[in-house]
Design an enzyme around this catalytic site. Structure first.
Site, PDB file in Angstrom:
ATOM      1  N   LYS A 181      -5.310  10.158   2.500  1.00 23.84           N
ATOM      2  CA  LYS A 181      -6.185   9.469   3.471  1.00 23.84           C
ATOM      3  C   LYS A 181      -7.352  10.118   4.065  1.00 23.84           C
ATOM      4  O   LYS A 181      -6.861  11.228   4.234  1.00 23.84           O
ATOM      5  CB  LYS A 181      -5.268   8.710   4.513  1.00 23.84           C
ATOM      6  CG  LYS A 181      -5.947   7.911   5.375  1.00 23.84           C
ATOM      7  CD  LYS A 181      -6.615   6.849   4.730  1.00 23.84           C
ATOM      8  CE  LYS A 181      -5.892   5.813   3.991  1.00 23.84           C
ATOM      9  NZ  LYS A 181      -6.622   5.057   3.007  1.00 23.84           N
TER      10      LYS A 181
ATOM     11  N   ARG B 247       0.806  -1.203  -0.038  1.00 24.17           N
ATOM     12  CA  ARG B 247       0.035   0.005  -0.088  1.00 24.17           C
ATOM     13  C   ARG B 247       0.819   1.365  -0.005  1.00 24.17           C
ATOM     14  O   ARG B 247       2.238   1.155   0.007  1.00 24.17           O
ATOM     15  CB  ARG B 247      -0.936  -0.116   1.197  1.00 24.17           C
ATOM     16  CG  ARG B 247      -0.070  -0.294   2.648  1.00 24.17           C
ATOM     17  CD  ARG B 247      -0.692   0.229   3.856  1.00 24.17           C
ATOM     18  NE  ARG B 247      -0.738   1.587   3.535  1.00 24.17           N
ATOM     19  CZ  ARG B 247       0.316   2.415   3.870  1.00 24.17           C
ATOM     20  NH1 ARG B 247       1.446   1.768   3.976  1.00 24.17           N
ATOM     21  NH2 ARG B 247       0.484   3.984   3.643  1.00 24.17           N
ATOM     22  N   GLY B 248       0.205   2.258  -0.025  1.00 26.16           N
ATOM     23  CA  GLY B 248       1.065   3.692  -0.175  1.00 26.16           C
ATOM     24  C   GLY B 248       0.956   3.817  -1.698  1.00 26.16           C
ATOM     25  O   GLY B 248       1.538   3.210  -2.286  1.00 26.16           O
ATOM     26  N   ALA B 249       0.665   5.127  -2.064  1.00 25.04           N
ATOM     27  CA  ALA B 249       0.674   5.503  -3.548  1.00 25.04           C
ATOM     28  C   ALA B 249       1.848   5.078  -4.218  1.00 25.04           C
ATOM     29  O   ALA B 249       1.788   4.181  -5.434  1.00 25.04           O
ATOM     30  CB  ALA B 249       0.189   6.866  -3.726  1.00 25.04           C
TER      31      ALA B 249
ATOM     32  N   ARG C  53      -7.142  -0.635  -7.354  1.00 25.97           N
ATOM     33  CA  ARG C  53      -7.426   0.535  -6.553  1.00 25.97           C
ATOM     34  C   ARG C  53      -7.523   1.769  -7.388  1.00 25.97           C
ATOM     35  O   ARG C  53      -6.625   2.029  -8.155  1.00 25.97           O
ATOM     36  CB  ARG C  53      -6.412   0.647  -5.374  1.00 25.97           C
ATOM     37  CG  ARG C  53      -6.481  -0.639  -4.269  1.00 25.97           C
ATOM     38  CD  ARG C  53      -5.802  -0.003  -3.029  1.00 25.97           C
ATOM     39  NE  ARG C  53      -6.202   0.812  -2.239  1.00 25.97           N
ATOM     40  CZ  ARG C  53      -5.732   1.451  -1.180  1.00 25.97           C
ATOM     41  NH1 ARG C  53      -4.449   1.284  -0.807  1.00 25.97           N
ATOM     42  NH2 ARG C  53      -6.435   2.111  -0.352  1.00 25.97           N
TER      43      ARG C  53
ATOM     44  N   ASP D 256      -1.863  11.043  -2.495  1.00 22.86           N
ATOM     45  CA  ASP D 256      -2.332   9.889  -3.516  1.00 22.86           C
ATOM     46  C   ASP D 256      -2.426  10.260  -4.865  1.00 22.86           C
ATOM     47  O   ASP D 256      -2.167   9.625  -5.884  1.00 22.86           O
ATOM     48  CB  ASP D 256      -3.240   9.063  -2.916  1.00 22.86           C
ATOM     49  CG  ASP D 256      -3.273   8.344  -1.533  1.00 22.86           C
ATOM     50  OD1 ASP D 256      -3.169   8.876  -0.905  1.00 22.86           O
ATOM     51  OD2 ASP D 256      -2.673   7.020  -1.928  1.00 22.86           O
TER      52      ASP D 256
HETATM   53  O1  MRU Z   1      -4.820   3.285   1.611  1.00 17.30           O
HETATM   54  P1  MRU Z   1      -3.393   3.499   1.695  1.00 17.30           P
HETATM   55  O2  MRU Z   1      -2.822   2.745   3.024  1.00 17.30           O
HETATM   56  O3  MRU Z   1      -2.812   2.917   0.419  1.00 17.30           O
HETATM   57  O4  MRU Z   1      -3.519   5.081   1.832  1.00 17.30           O
HETATM   58  C1  MRU Z   1      -2.348   5.694   1.528  1.00 17.30           C
HETATM   59  C2  MRU Z   1      -1.532   6.528   2.548  1.00 17.30           C
HETATM   60  O5  MRU Z   1      -1.095   6.026   3.212  1.00 17.30           O
HETATM   61  C3  MRU Z   1      -1.721   7.936   2.589  1.00 17.30           C
HETATM   62  O6  MRU Z   1      -2.975   8.531   1.898  1.00 17.30           O
HETATM   63  C4  MRU Z   1      -0.318   8.423   2.180  1.00 17.30           C
HETATM   64  O7  MRU Z   1      -0.327   9.540   2.541  1.00 17.30           O
HETATM   65  C5  MRU Z   1      -0.020   8.471   0.540  1.00 17.30           C
HETATM   66  S1  MRU Z   1       0.746   7.332   0.148  1.00 17.30           S
HETATM   67  C6  MRU Z   1       2.651   7.765   0.611  1.00 17.30           C
END
Ligand code: MRU
Length: 345
Positions: free
Chosen positions: A249, A53-55, A90, A238
């Site tokens: 988020k 996870r994480g963009a 996603r 994201d």
């Molecule tokens: O749903 P996730 O865990 O993939 O969400 C992403 C995030 O953790 C945050 O939105 C983040 O700030 C962006 S990705 C570095």
């Protein structure tokens, strides 16, 4: 607040040239389980259930997922099917579609050697993401360092934008870690209901980084900011629209409003690969709505009445005017306007 000795963080993703090994983030912080991925379908499934996870990290994983798929079946139909499966995993993080498009273009440009062309492209995407993390951390820390009061500072963050969410040090949390290399930093980490990436992942990283921190429930954040508990808010992103509206988020918009009301900087940091210049404003950003079961329960325990209808948007959009600085590896856009965003995109 808690701190301790530095401990190395295991990489969230490791490519051995043929297989992708990922740390299953759904198991953290209790267990460091590494799973092996071998193609588009299992990589898309790992992205969907947030094992990866994480963009930025989603983009890197998707690139390897598609490269592995076409290494097995180096044909255009296999490429198209794999790309569709991965891109559909996603919807909100721009990096996913961006990485899939890059791998697709590499494959089409080298029809005689799809496997090595796509593998090389995926490796290039990972290397560039790592370099972007390092550069954006410096730009973000420079911008904050110039305006924060001297002495120890407290920075609030949300969800997880660290080494688990990107290559290298990460994005928002990478900025905070860079700042902590330069001065004393305390972190207030929001838990990020419903899946608790702040409580489970950011705290895990902060412990390993040896940065003092305290965890709070999301609802406590605006009041704490109003009371002066932090001098800045720093998050990742994201997807960013051309005008600087930021999808991140769910809960980020409330933090940005509270930071604005408290007169402190709200910094959103990430790689330029998350910027989507095709979208004029954040109104065009698709917000992922996840399963109601994530809201009804936590750690397997039912929190409400079985079957209660729920809303579960995973992200929200913060308007550009609330973002003090939008930081990428190309610099800090400040004030955030279409012109400054174009310069860091
Ligand atoms: O749903 P996730 O865990 O993939 O969400 C992403 C995030 O953790 C945050 O939105 C983040 O700030 C962006 S990705 C570095």
């Amino acid at each position: 607040m808690t701190a301790g000795p530095r401990v190395d963080t295991p990489p969230p993703l490791r490519w051995d040239g043929a297989t992708l090994h990922v740390l299953d983030q759904t198991r953290l912080p209790g267990e460091e389980l590494v799973i092996a991925l071998s193609g588009a379908d299992d990589t898309a499934a790992a992205i969907k259930r947030l094992a990866v996870r994480g963009a930025p990290l989603i983009g890197v994983a998707a690139a390897y997922g598609l490269a592995m798929e076409v290494a097995r079946t180096p044909t255009e139909p296999a490429l198209e099917r794999g790309a569709a499966v991965l891109a559909g995993a996603r919807p909100t993080a721009r990096n996913l579609g961006w990485a899939v498009e890059r791998i697709g273009a590499a494959a089409l440009a080298h029809p005689d050697d799809i496997a090595s062309a796509t593998r090389a492209e995926a490796e290039a995407i990972e290397r560039a993401d790592e370099a972007a993390s390092a550069a954006l951390a410096r730009h973000g820390a420079d911008a904050l360092d110039a305006v924060l009061p001297s002495g120890p500072v407290t920075v609030m963050t949300h969800c997880n934008s660290g080494a688990l969410a990107a290559s290298g040090r990460g994005t928002g949390l990478g900025v905070i870690a860079e700042l902590a290399d330069r001065r004393e930093v305390h972190v207030l980490a929001c838990e990020a209901r419903p899946l608790l990436q702040g409580a489970r992942l950011t705290v895990w990283e902060l412990r390993r980084l040896g940065i003092e921190h305290a965890l709070l429930v999301d609802a406590a954040a605006p009041g704490l900011l109003r009371g002066g508990a932090a001098q800045a808010v720093v998050t990742g992103f994201d997807r960013v629209a051309a005008n600087g509206d930021v999808a991140n988020k769910v809960g980020t918009y409330g933090l940005a409003l509270a930071a604005h009301a408290a007169g402190i900087p709200f910094v959103a940091a990430g790689p330029s690969s998350s910027i989507d210049l095709r979208l004029p404003t954040g109104a065009g950003i698709e917000i992922e709505e996840r399963d109601a079961g994530e809201v009804r329960a936590a750690a397997g325990a039912l929190l409400t009445i079985e079957g209660t209808p729920c809303r579960n948007p995973a992200f929200d959009v913060t308007p550009a005017e609330l973002v003090w600085a939008l930081v990428t590896e190309r610099g800090a856009a400040r004030p955030v306007t279409a012109d400054t965003v174009a310069r860091v995109a």
